[in-house]
Design a protein around this motif. Structure first.
Motif, mmCIF file in Angstrom:
data_model
loop_
_atom_site.group_PDB
_atom_site.id
_atom_site.type_symbol
_atom_site.label_atom_id
_atom_site.label_comp_id
_atom_site.label_asym_id
_atom_site.label_seq_id
_atom_site.Cartn_x
_atom_site.Cartn_y
_atom_site.Cartn_z
ATOM 1 N N ILE A 155 8.972 3.554 7.763
ATOM 2 C CA ILE A 155 7.861 3.068 8.594
ATOM 3 C C ILE A 155 7.428 1.658 8.208
ATOM 4 N N GLY A 156 8.092 1.062 7.223
ATOM 5 C CA GLY A 156 7.775 -0.309 6.837
ATOM 6 C C GLY A 156 6.557 -0.445 5.952
ATOM 7 N N ALA A 157 6.218 0.599 5.197
ATOM 8 C CA ALA A 157 5.071 0.549 4.286
ATOM 9 C C ALA A 157 5.536 0.155 2.890
ATOM 10 N N ALA A 158 4.666 -0.540 2.158
ATOM 11 C CA ALA A 158 5.018 -0.959 0.804
ATOM 12 C C ALA A 158 5.015 0.216 -0.166
ATOM 13 N N ASP A 159 4.164 1.192 0.089
ATOM 14 C CA ASP A 159 4.051 2.366 -0.782
ATOM 15 C C ASP A 159 3.319 3.444 -0.008
ATOM 16 N N MET A 160 3.000 4.531 -0.677
ATOM 17 C CA MET A 160 2.180 5.563 -0.057
ATOM 18 C C MET A 160 0.726 5.090 0.012
ATOM 19 N N ALA A 161 -0.067 5.744 0.852
ATOM 20 C CA ALA A 161 -1.449 5.320 1.051
ATOM 21 C C ALA A 161 -2.269 5.434 -0.228
ATOM 22 N N PHE A 162 -2.030 6.489 -1.010
ATOM 23 C CA PHE A 162 -2.773 6.719 -2.251
ATOM 24 C C PHE A 162 -1.777 6.825 -3.402
ATOM 25 N N PRO A 163 -1.352 5.700 -3.956
ATOM 26 C CA PRO A 163 -0.290 5.743 -4.972
ATOM 27 C C PRO A 163 -0.659 6.557 -6.208
ATOM 28 N N ARG A 164 -1.903 6.438 -6.678
ATOM 29 C CA ARG A 164 -2.283 7.181 -7.886
ATOM 30 C C ARG A 164 -2.313 8.688 -7.618
#
Length: 521
Positions: A158-167
């Protein structure tokens, strides 16, 4: 490695502190179940703090800037890294180890069932081994694809840098090792013999290892809920410009549908295990005949556990659809219909649970509605099958290992689906319930629908993840071998089940010996 060592040390300190505190307040023994419960809770907190929670969360609580690892070397796999790719690899390696342990227990089961009578274990030990095998393999099926490849692939798609809540994503993974440790430590307290379903009242009166089962699965449920929440928010809010809902890759759609279920229904299994735990440690009585009885447990359990079948299988749909479109060298046939089918399955999966309970003594007037609803869910599943066949039709097929495994998936899951119709129908289910027909059907559904897809995903994305290429000839030999061996093992179990061989019992009449010996060999 220092964070991993610190996690083990703080986890051990937490367990000892929980035990000591509980003993100081109420007395008793270190093996009392209430002592184990509080020890497990503090051990889990200590583990999460030690692996990196102190830096990732604790610093923020005292007004400092949180710190997470930015290491991209091999060391990131042993600390609180928030990189979605590293977390995906974490899941994959951990659950592969769990799969191997679960497979070892399956070998013991089949060795025992090769001949009538008890040979290497007794009946009680057999039940404990089958219970351990069941829950370990369920854990792999629930989190294998969505944990490993969902974390790694969905943000990329989906072109996201990471997940919404990385921690939170890191927390959802680091809850998993204590789950495995808790389950594998259960034999120290007598293990558990109520099956992976943990039906009450058996789970209320069984050995003390059941309490570790309860705590481990409640923790695993928390991991699943956090992971589902993360995927939902990521897909909704972090798509790249131009990545509209109608352009989402089909694996992302499957992961999104899975996440909705994981976030929505997992708490029901956790809740009913809390009730079992309270019955064991606090003397409550939720499942006595004058209160809710075992039927109440079954309703709550299956309200989660039938949707859980689709938590296991929906990611497999996504993988196989991705593989087929790539190696048929065609766009996905009926994309919109497939998306609609995935979401329809999500909706229907929460209203079909009681077909597992036709012989439980529930009200007769519930039989027909649940039978019809259960058979109705085969319609969107059939649409997905038609999409796969339509994509393969007149495609320029490129027979590589992932496609060979996809054909194995198609054959096996088709058998699982067809045999499921007999268990959805009241008349036939009454005869087949609690026989090895159910065991065979369940393995064709879960192994055929989830584990074969997990293997296909491994070979499909292996070059992407590792930068290396596997030997495709050896891969195809493996794919053909595992497909043939799987069918040789479980096809005979349909026959013994139709003829009345009960599951979860380590001995059986001599009439079933030949089929069981064939399956075991």
């Amino acid at each position: 490695m220092k964070y991993l060592i610190r996690a083990f040390v703080l986890g051990l300190v937490g367990y000892v502190a929980g035990v000591a505190l509980t003993l100081a307040i109420r007395g008793g023994s270190a093996t009392d179940e209430v002592v184990v419960v509080f020890g497990f809770i503090l051990a889990l907190i200590g583990w999460l703090a030690g692996i990196g929670g102190i830096e990732a969360f604790g610093r923020q609580w005292i007004g400092k800037t949180p710190q997470v690892s930015t290491d991209r070397t091999w060391r990131r796999y042993f600390q609180f890294s928030t990189d979605h790719k590293g977390i995906g690899i974490h899941y994959g390696v951990t659950l592969l180890a769990v799969l191997l342990i679960g497979g070892l227990s399956a070998m013991i089961i089949r060795i025992e069932l090769a001949t009538p009578g008890m040979s290497i274990v007794d009946l009680e030990e057999f039940n404990k081994i089958t219970s351990m095998h069941g829950i370990l393999m369920i854990a792999v099926a629930v989190a294998g694809i969505i944990g490993a490849f969902g974390n790694y692939i969905i943000p990329i798609q989906i072109g996201a840098a990471d997940m919404a809540f990385p921690r939170i994503n890191a927390v959802s993974y680091w809850l998993v090792p204590p789950v495995a440790i808790g389950l594998l430590s259960a034999p120290l307290l007598g293990s558990f013999s109520a099956g992976w379903t943990a039906y009450a009242p058996l789970s209320v009166i069984g050995d003390s290892g059941q309490i570790l089962f309860n705590m481990a699965i409640i923790s695993f449920g928390l991991s699943s809920i956090l992971g589902g929440l993360n995927i939902i928010v990521t897909v909704i809010t972090m798509r790249a410009p131009g990545m509209t809902w109608g352009r989402l890759p089909i694996f992302t759609w499957a992961g999104f549908a899975t996440a909705i279920l994981a976030f929505s229904v997992t708490q029901f299994f956790a809740a009913v295990l809390v009730l079992v735990t309270m019955a064991r440690v606090a003397g409550t009585d939720f499942f006595g005949p004058e209160v809710g009885g075992g039927i109440m447990y079954q309703h709550i359990f299956w309200f989660y556990s039938h949707p859980a079948v689709y938590i296991m299988v929906l990611p497999g749909f996504g993988v196989i659809l991705e593989v087929v479109t790539t190696f048929a060298r065609k766009p996905l046939f009926a994309y919109k219909a497939v998306v609609g089918s995935l979401l329809t399955i999500v909706g229907l999966s929460v209203v079909v649970w009681a077909h597992h309970m036709f012989t439980s003594g529930m009200a007769d007037f519930l039989h027909a509605p649940f039978m019809i609803l259960t058979e109705a869910i085969s319609i969107p599943t059939g649409v997905i099958f038609l999409s796969i066949i339509g994509t393969l039709w007149q495609g320029k097929l490129w027979f590589r290992t992932p496609l060979v495994l996809a054909f194995g998936w198609l054959f096996n899951f088709l058998i699982g689906g067809i045999t499921g119709i007999f268990l959805a129908d009241v008349a036939t289910d009454i005869h087949l319930h609690d026989t090895y027909f159910v065991v065979a059907h369940f393995h064709y559904t879960i192994v055929g629908g989830s584990i074969f897809a997990l293997l296909a995903a491994f070979f499909y994305w292996f070059p992407k993840i590792t930068g290396r290429m596997y030997n495709d000839t050896m891969g195809k030999i493996f794919a053909i071998w595992v497909t043939v061996a799987f069918n040789f093992t479980f096809i005979p179990l349909f026959w013994v089940g139709i003829n009345g061989m009960n599951r979860r019992i380590g001995e059986y009449p001599h009439a079933y010996e030949s089929a069981n010996l064939f399956a075991s060999v």
